[in-house]
Design a protein around this motif. Sequence first.
Motif, short mmCIF file in Angstrom:
data_model
loop_
_atom_site.label_atom_id
_atom_site.label_comp_id
_atom_site.label_asym_id
_atom_site.label_seq_id
_atom_site.Cartn_x
_atom_site.Cartn_y
_atom_site.Cartn_z
N ASN A 194 0.58 -1.14 -0.06
CA ASN A 194 -0.01 -0.12 0.01
C ASN A 194 0.79 1.40 -0.09
OD1 ASN A 194 -2.16 -1.64 -0.28
ND2 ASN A 194 -2.67 -1.39 2.04
N GLN A 195 1.97 1.04 0.51
CA GLN A 195 2.94 2.33 0.74
C GLN A 195 3.17 2.42 -0.97
OE1 GLN A 195 6.40 1.58 2.84
NE2 GLN A 195 7.22 3.48 2.60
N ASN A 196 3.43 1.72 -1.71
CA ASN A 196 4.01 1.70 -2.92
C ASN A 196 2.94 2.43 -3.77
OD1 ASN A 196 6.25 0.42 -2.26
ND2 ASN A 196 5.92 -1.35 -3.28
N TRP A 197 1.51 2.00 -3.62
CA TRP A 197 0.55 2.80 -4.16
C TRP A 197 0.45 4.15 -3.81
CZ3 TRP A 197 -1.27 0.63 -8.40
CH2 TRP A 197 -1.00 -0.74 -8.78
N GLY A 198 0.74 4.44 -2.48
CA GLY A 198 0.68 5.52 -2.02
C GLY A 198 1.72 6.56 -2.82
N ALA A 199 2.88 5.89 -3.17
CA ALA A 199 3.73 6.62 -3.86
C ALA A 199 3.29 7.23 -5.28
CB ALA A 199 5.14 5.64 -4.01
N VAL B 252 -4.70 -1.21 -3.40
CA VAL B 252 -4.72 -1.29 -4.82
C VAL B 252 -5.86 -0.96 -5.67
CG1 VAL B 252 -5.02 -3.88 -4.43
CG2 VAL B 252 -4.02 -3.23 -6.78
N ASP B 253 -6.95 -1.33 -5.06
CA ASP B 253 -8.27 -1.36 -5.94
C ASP B 253 -8.59 0.47 -5.89
OD1 ASP B 253 -9.35 -3.63 -6.76
OD2 ASP B 253 -11.27 -3.18 -5.92
N ASN B 254 -8.55 0.69 -4.78
CA ASN B 254 -8.72 2.31 -4.77
C ASN B 254 -7.93 3.24 -5.81
OD1 ASN B 254 -11.04 1.70 -3.24
ND2 ASN B 254 -10.14 2.52 -1.31
N VAL B 255 -6.70 2.87 -5.64
CA VAL B 255 -5.57 3.74 -6.47
C VAL B 255 -5.79 3.35 -7.90
CG1 VAL B 255 -3.39 4.09 -6.98
CG2 VAL B 255 -4.08 4.11 -4.62
N LEU B 256 -5.93 2.27 -8.19
CA LEU B 256 -6.35 2.01 -9.61
C LEU B 256 -7.53 2.63 -10.13
CD1 LEU B 256 -5.11 -1.76 -10.21
CD2 LEU B 256 -4.30 0.26 -11.27
N VAL C 78 -7.43 5.01 -13.08
CA VAL C 78 -7.63 4.88 -14.30
C VAL C 78 -8.93 5.51 -14.88
CG1 VAL C 78 -8.82 2.75 -15.77
CG2 VAL C 78 -6.59 2.38 -14.44
N SER C 79 -9.98 5.51 -14.22
CA SER C 79 -11.17 5.78 -14.80
C SER C 79 -12.19 6.64 -13.77
CB SER C 79 -12.22 4.76 -14.96
OG SER C 79 -11.98 3.89 -13.79
N ASP C 80 -11.45 7.64 -12.83
CA ASP C 80 -12.18 8.57 -12.09
C ASP C 80 -12.17 10.06 -12.94
OD1 ASP C 80 -13.11 10.36 -10.35
OD2 ASP C 80 -12.21 9.23 -8.52
N ALA C 81 -13.36 10.29 -13.26
CA ALA C 81 -13.50 11.48 -14.11
C ALA C 81 -13.02 12.70 -13.23
CB ALA C 81 -14.90 11.65 -14.68
N ASN C 82 -12.91 12.64 -11.97
CA ASN C 82 -12.81 13.77 -11.10
C ASN C 82 -11.25 13.86 -10.81
OD1 ASN C 82 -15.53 14.30 -10.88
ND2 ASN C 82 -15.66 12.81 -9.30
N ASN C 83 -10.71 12.94 -11.30
CA ASN C 83 -9.20 12.96 -11.24
C ASN C 83 -8.70 13.75 -12.60
OD1 ASN C 83 -6.48 12.78 -10.95
ND2 ASN C 83 -6.48 10.51 -10.55
N PRO C 84 -7.94 14.66 -12.51
CA PRO C 84 -7.60 15.34 -13.72
C PRO C 84 -6.32 14.50 -14.28
CG PRO C 84 -6.93 16.71 -11.81
CD PRO C 84 -7.86 15.89 -11.03
N ASN D 151 -11.53 -4.14 -14.74
CA ASN D 151 -11.01 -4.97 -13.82
C ASN D 151 -11.42 -6.58 -14.02
OD1 ASN D 151 -9.48 -5.13 -11.58
ND2 ASN D 151 -11.01 -4.14 -10.06
N LEU D 152 -12.51 -6.65 -14.74
CA LEU D 152 -12.90 -7.98 -14.95
C LEU D 152 -11.98 -8.65 -15.93
CD1 LEU D 152 -15.39 -9.43 -13.77
CD2 LEU D 152 -16.61 -9.11 -15.93
#
Lengths: 311, 471
Positions: A43-48, A68-72, A76-82, A127-128
């Motif tokens: 999780n530390q790596n995903w935080g990086a 992993v799930d949240n960061v991906l 990947v597909s969060d429209a609110n993340n520029p 994801n699938l």
Amino acid sequence: MLSRTADHLYWMARYTERAENLARLLDVSYQMSLVPQSVASQNQNWGAILALNSLEATFARSYAEVNVDNVLRFMVSDANNPSSIYSCLRAARENAHAVRGTLTSEMWESVNATWIELRQQSFEQINLGGVSEFFDWVKLRSSVIRGVTFGTMLKDDALHFIRLGGLLERGDNTARILDMQYHILRQNDDEGASDFYQWGALLRSLSAFQVYRKVYRDAITPARVAELLILCQEMPRSLHSCADGIVRMLQLIANGASAETERRAGVLHARLHFARIEDVLADGLHGYLTDFMDRIYELGDGISQSFLMPA
Amino acid sequence: MSAQFYNEMYDSAGNLRPHYQGFAEWLATMPADRLARKQAEADSAFHRVGITFAVYGEESGTERLIPFDIIPRIIPALEWTALQAGLWQRVKALNAFLHDIYHEQAILRSGRIPPDQVLNNAQFRPEMMNIDVPAGIYAHIAGVDIVRAGAGDFFVLEDNLRVPSGVSYMIEDRKMMMRLFPELFSRHMIAPVQHYPDMLLENLRTVAPKGVADPTVVLLTPGAYNSAYFEHTFLAQQMGIELVEGRDLFVKDDTVFMRTTQGPQRVDVIYRRIDDDFLDPLVFNKTSMLGVPGLLSAYRAGHVTLANAIGTGVADDKSIYPYVPDMIRFYLGEEPKLNNVPTWMFRKPDDLKYVLDKLPELVVKEVHGAGGYGMLVGPASTRAEIEDFRARILAAPEKYIAQPTLALSNCPTFVESGIAPRHLDLRPFVLSGKTVGMVPGGLTRVALREGSLVVNSSQGGGTKDTWVLEY
């Protein structure tokens, strides 16, 4: 050509390249997370990855936990993340749309089709099918767009601004990926056996694994990885190679106001052209890469003022 | 088959018209599922290529396809020749009218048109008085709406002299038909239309300011969110000219320049797709972000040509429309070759009295309305709607005109239930510069809803390829 047109082309290329490199970065992180290690360090790596793009605050607004799930999902597909792949490809498409008359119809169709296909996939579907498959798709679409660009566009200023944007973005992104992974991998040095796989994953993510084998014909060492990705002139994603291209493009589009931008690009190039990896590592890789990214940022600023948004 | 309407394909006895013979034979050999497949192929290709129009009032950036129908509208050569002669005549007279009212105003002094109808019209631009435009041409591009009604006569419905759009669909529809059914084009002698952008560019170059040998032509668009943005990019690309927005241009010493990566470059001709009101915030709409400050001043100095000129709207206004036949007689000394639709003007007391009782049979239009908005189709309206309109007319009679409900011709069209007749119109594009010219054809719009007489794309209309036969 119109400054605004050049601006749209330049940013279309930057966003497309950014999406591709983001896919590369996420892919290598995902591959590395498959190597046995503690959940905490994972999780530390995903935080990086969030830190790399200064996205911790934006992320925290919508997600409770860094995993992993949240960061991906966020990247990947969060429209609110520029900075998500979704947002990058949307921005690439919007820029293309604004100048679609300047693009060849094949180019516009490949950019537009990429966006239409992406919009049809929810994160659950991605994801699938496996995220790696999705990352491959992003890389492939970026390659298709690049191929259609080189294969169909007149070699005039429009193409030069597209290439300039792509090279600037690629240089920055390679530096970012290397900076982050190098740091993580050096920390994990004591974990031993996983090293080979992890350095291998980093090289693969930058399409540099086979190149490494060809160039060095020897075991993978951190110093050589750094040398390949920073100084190797023939390696298409290395910083040196990007700087080569930037200098060349700036010569082709030069105008009465761009001398200072050209000079800075020349300095950046010389610092790579005449560097030795021993010196770079001795002075500290992180500092070196940060300095490189700052210079790329300044160049972008200069390009903007000289060509894209003249007073 | 309804005998009430003129059918483009069959005569009143139900026999095929000769110019549809070849097409009908081909159609008879086409299995229904193949037609449906081709229709689906057309839709997906239009989507991929992004031939769309933006829809106002929906989520920003919403783009929608204009439905394309795979059954062409066919016009025989002789009919076209007559139609073309009528269009040229009409557009020549309209340009003469515009030149006149911005100079001597002879037609007003002759008493043929009441002066206040022109001078107090919101579309009349006093700023244009006594400005000489190259070749005396105001409406370089006219998109004249033609309908066929009754027994088959053509009528002009509207002249559209401001920023008429739709020509890109004419060309894309043709491209699509050639891609879907190449065999049809080897069986027919169909006049080509794809050279329209070349004609347009040539036409724009002939009206460059005096002394400019190799003029720089640009297309000025309001931007990517305009409903006709696709067409703007399409035409700029086809002509090989820059597609500019207002912020790309600036005026210095009464000369227009565009900002390029190599510094400022002079602009000589602007094919503008922005309405008069938004062209120059120093003169017209002060809040316009789309225009170029100082443009009018450069224009008045004769350093740049605008196509179309400023102030053409006064000639295609619905309150001026009834006078076009008189203009033709006045300026050209000829009898009009194309019919006007009989029009009653509520501003005239006699007309008002006469038609107020007949609203259920008539079409009532706002003088300044466009796009199928703000109109009453009497036969298709409820009593309450008619009473509502009656009140609006009485409150401001000068704002409305009335016309008989035209029995628009129809043409077989591919719809959900199979092939059925739908009503249509035609918009040919007339180009005026040193000479007058046009490509043989135009945009055919079709009302896809059964019984509907409104063909506008904003009201559920579609398009068809238009074939002018070359024999």
